[in-house]
Design an enzyme around this catalytic site. Structure first.
Site, short mmCIF file in Angstrom:
data_model
loop_
_atom_site.label_atom_id
_atom_site.label_comp_id
_atom_site.label_asym_id
_atom_site.label_seq_id
_atom_site.Cartn_x
_atom_site.Cartn_y
_atom_site.Cartn_z
CE LYS A 111 -9.36 1.46 5.70
NZ LYS A 111 -7.97 1.37 5.30
CE LYS A 194 -8.01 -5.80 9.05
NZ LYS A 194 -6.96 -4.98 8.54
CE LYS A 197 -4.57 0.90 13.69
NZ LYS A 197 -3.15 1.05 13.85
P1 TYM Z 1 -2.15 -0.71 9.88
O1 TYM Z 1 -1.85 0.54 10.62
O2 TYM Z 1 -3.57 -1.05 9.60
O3 TYM Z 1 -1.53 -1.94 10.62
C1 TYM Z 1 -0.15 -1.96 10.94
C2 TYM Z 1 0.42 -3.34 10.76
O4 TYM Z 1 -0.29 -4.28 11.54
C3 TYM Z 1 -0.74 -5.36 10.74
N1 TYM Z 1 -2.03 -5.82 11.23
C4 TYM Z 1 -2.32 -7.11 11.44
N2 TYM Z 1 -1.60 -8.22 11.27
C5 TYM Z 1 -2.18 -9.40 11.59
N3 TYM Z 1 -3.43 -9.49 12.09
C6 TYM Z 1 -4.20 -8.40 12.27
N4 TYM Z 1 -5.41 -8.49 12.78
C7 TYM Z 1 -3.65 -7.13 11.93
N5 TYM Z 1 -4.10 -5.85 11.98
C8 TYM Z 1 -3.10 -5.07 11.54
C9 TYM Z 1 -0.86 -4.78 9.34
O5 TYM Z 1 -0.77 -5.80 8.36
C10 TYM Z 1 0.32 -3.85 9.31
O6 TYM Z 1 1.48 -4.58 9.01
N6 TYM Z 1 -1.02 0.26 5.14
C11 TYM Z 1 -0.46 -0.03 6.44
C12 TYM Z 1 0.49 1.03 6.95
C13 TYM Z 1 1.59 1.33 6.02
C14 TYM Z 1 2.70 0.49 5.71
C15 TYM Z 1 3.47 1.22 4.77
C16 TYM Z 1 3.09 -0.78 6.14
C17 TYM Z 1 1.72 2.45 5.29
N7 TYM Z 1 2.86 2.39 4.55
C18 TYM Z 1 4.65 0.66 4.25
C19 TYM Z 1 4.27 -1.31 5.61
C20 TYM Z 1 5.02 -0.58 4.68
C21 TYM Z 1 -1.61 -0.15 7.42
O7 TYM Z 1 -2.66 0.36 7.21
O8 TYM Z 1 -1.30 -0.77 8.54
#
Ligand code: TYM
Length: 332
Positions: A111, A194, A197
């Site tokens: 990032k 991967k 969005k």
């Molecule tokens: P975020 O918003 O980027 O994504 C949400 C969830 O989707 C999963 N994910 C994927 N899994 C497989 N393949 C992909 N291409 C892919 N893109 C996204 C992410 O692994 C995630 O599970 N840091 C987290 C949000 C968060 C969170 C938490 C998650 C904040 N606090 C506590 C679990 C527990 C995030 O940025 O997810």
């Protein structure tokens, strides 16, 4: 019974990566465990300091969580900023989080490279906020994609450090979890990396995408010139299409195209056509539910209120105990 928690940032519509990484199979598990699902709106400020439509994005993710099958009566579905106890726990974790370890986190480095003019403290301390999200409910299992593995490792570090510092056995050491399977990385359609969005939006398939849009994106997916030798290894773009197929199609379909590939008889146009059809079939019921729920403001409002109340019961209990443990006591 385990405590299970999962979160998603409201920075755009949910895509297949989010679904398979964080949501798949939870329909069953929400009835067997104490489940928390939340929308990480505080976290979204680390990359979107002045979001165009924070409220609209939170609403959309909430609707998509519901459309994907979360039952808000059984699980607790809430918005992160509706549980400010999280922010207090984050502050407390930050007191024992070190610059060096935070700077080494891969997502921070990525990032910081992507937004060199905005390497803010929230970005650096992202793992302490994430640990606070998880540990505010003392969760054991965290359904996430492969990209979040390191964050979970940090969560365990903070949990262990707290327990050691204050000589308690208070926080569990939560694990990244994908319903008994390996952590998953759903690839994008642009040939590398991967599904996400924030990158090229043609590379991601969103749960709200109409069939025509899905077909168009899949048909445009990157491939290669085709295999020239029997049983040759697949290039990354082609391997990615097979990974998507493994997620949405029947195993026989994957086998069929794999055999054609190995015999050098594959036509990528046919593979893409079938993949698009299977994605459309997979997403259709979710997309229909998204439309239905979007039209029901009263229901959405009710879900948010219920989630806030339920999250508060667990969150306030944890923070009260944490305050006691550290030594913030009332005078009487
Ligand atoms: P975020 O918003 O980027 O994504 C949400 C969830 O989707 C999963 N994910 C994927 N899994 C497989 N393949 C992909 N291409 C892919 N893109 C996204 C992410 O692994 C995630 O599970 N840091 C987290 C949000 C968060 C969170 C938490 C998650 C904040 N606090 C506590 C679990 C527990 C995030 O940025 O997810």
């Amino acid at each position: 019974m385990s405590i299970v928690l999962s979160g998603i940032r409201p920075t755009g519509n949910l895509h297949l990566g989010n679904y398979f990484g964080a949501l798949k199979n939870f329909k069953k598990m929400q009835h067997e465990n104490e489940c928390y699902f939340f929308i990480a709106d505080y976290h979204s400020l680390t990359t979107h300091p002045t979001p165009d439509d924070l409220h609209g994005n939170v609403r959309q993710v909430l609707i998509e969580y519901l459309a994907a099958g979360i039952d808000p009566e059984t699980a607790t579905l809430y918005i992160q900023s509706d549980l400010p106890e999280t922010a207090e726990l984050y502050l407390l974790f930050n007191m024992n989080a070190y610059k060096g370890e935070l700077e080494r986190v891969t997502t921070f480095k990525d990032k910081a490279r992507k937004q060199p003019d905005n390497v803010n403290a929230g970005l650096l301390t992202y793992p302490s906020l994430m640990a606070a999200d998880i540990l505010i409910h003392r969760a054991h299992k965290v359904p996430v994609g492969k990209d979040q593995e390191q964050h979970l490792e940090m969560t365990r570090t903070f949990a262990k450090r707290f327990n050691r510092l204050y000589k308690v056995d208070f926080f569990p050491e939560p694990v990244a979890y994908n319903f008994g399977e390996e952590l998953i990385k759903i690839p994008g359609l642009d040939g590398s990396g991967k599904m996400s969005k924030s990158d090229d939006e043609n590379s991601a398939i969103f749960l709200a995408d109409e069939p025509k849009v899905i077909s168009k994106k899949v048909m445009k997916a990157v491939t290669d010139a085709g295999p020239t030798k029997m049983n040759s290894p697949k290039s990354e773009p082609v391997e990615n299409l097979f990974s998507l197929m493994k997620a949405v199609s029947e195993p026989e379909t994957v086998q069929y195209f794999n055999d054609l590939y190995n015999k050098c008889e594959i036509r990528y146009g046919d593979l893409k056509k079938k993949l698009a059809e299977d994605i459309i079939t997979f997403i259709e019921p979710i997309r229909e539910r998204i439309k239905e729920i979007s039209a029901n403001d009263a229901y959405i409002k009710k879900v948010v209120k219920m989630g806030k109340e339920k999250a508060h019961i667990s969150g306030s209990k944890t923070i009260k105990e944490v305050r006691e443990i550290i030594g913030f006591r009332e005078f009487n």
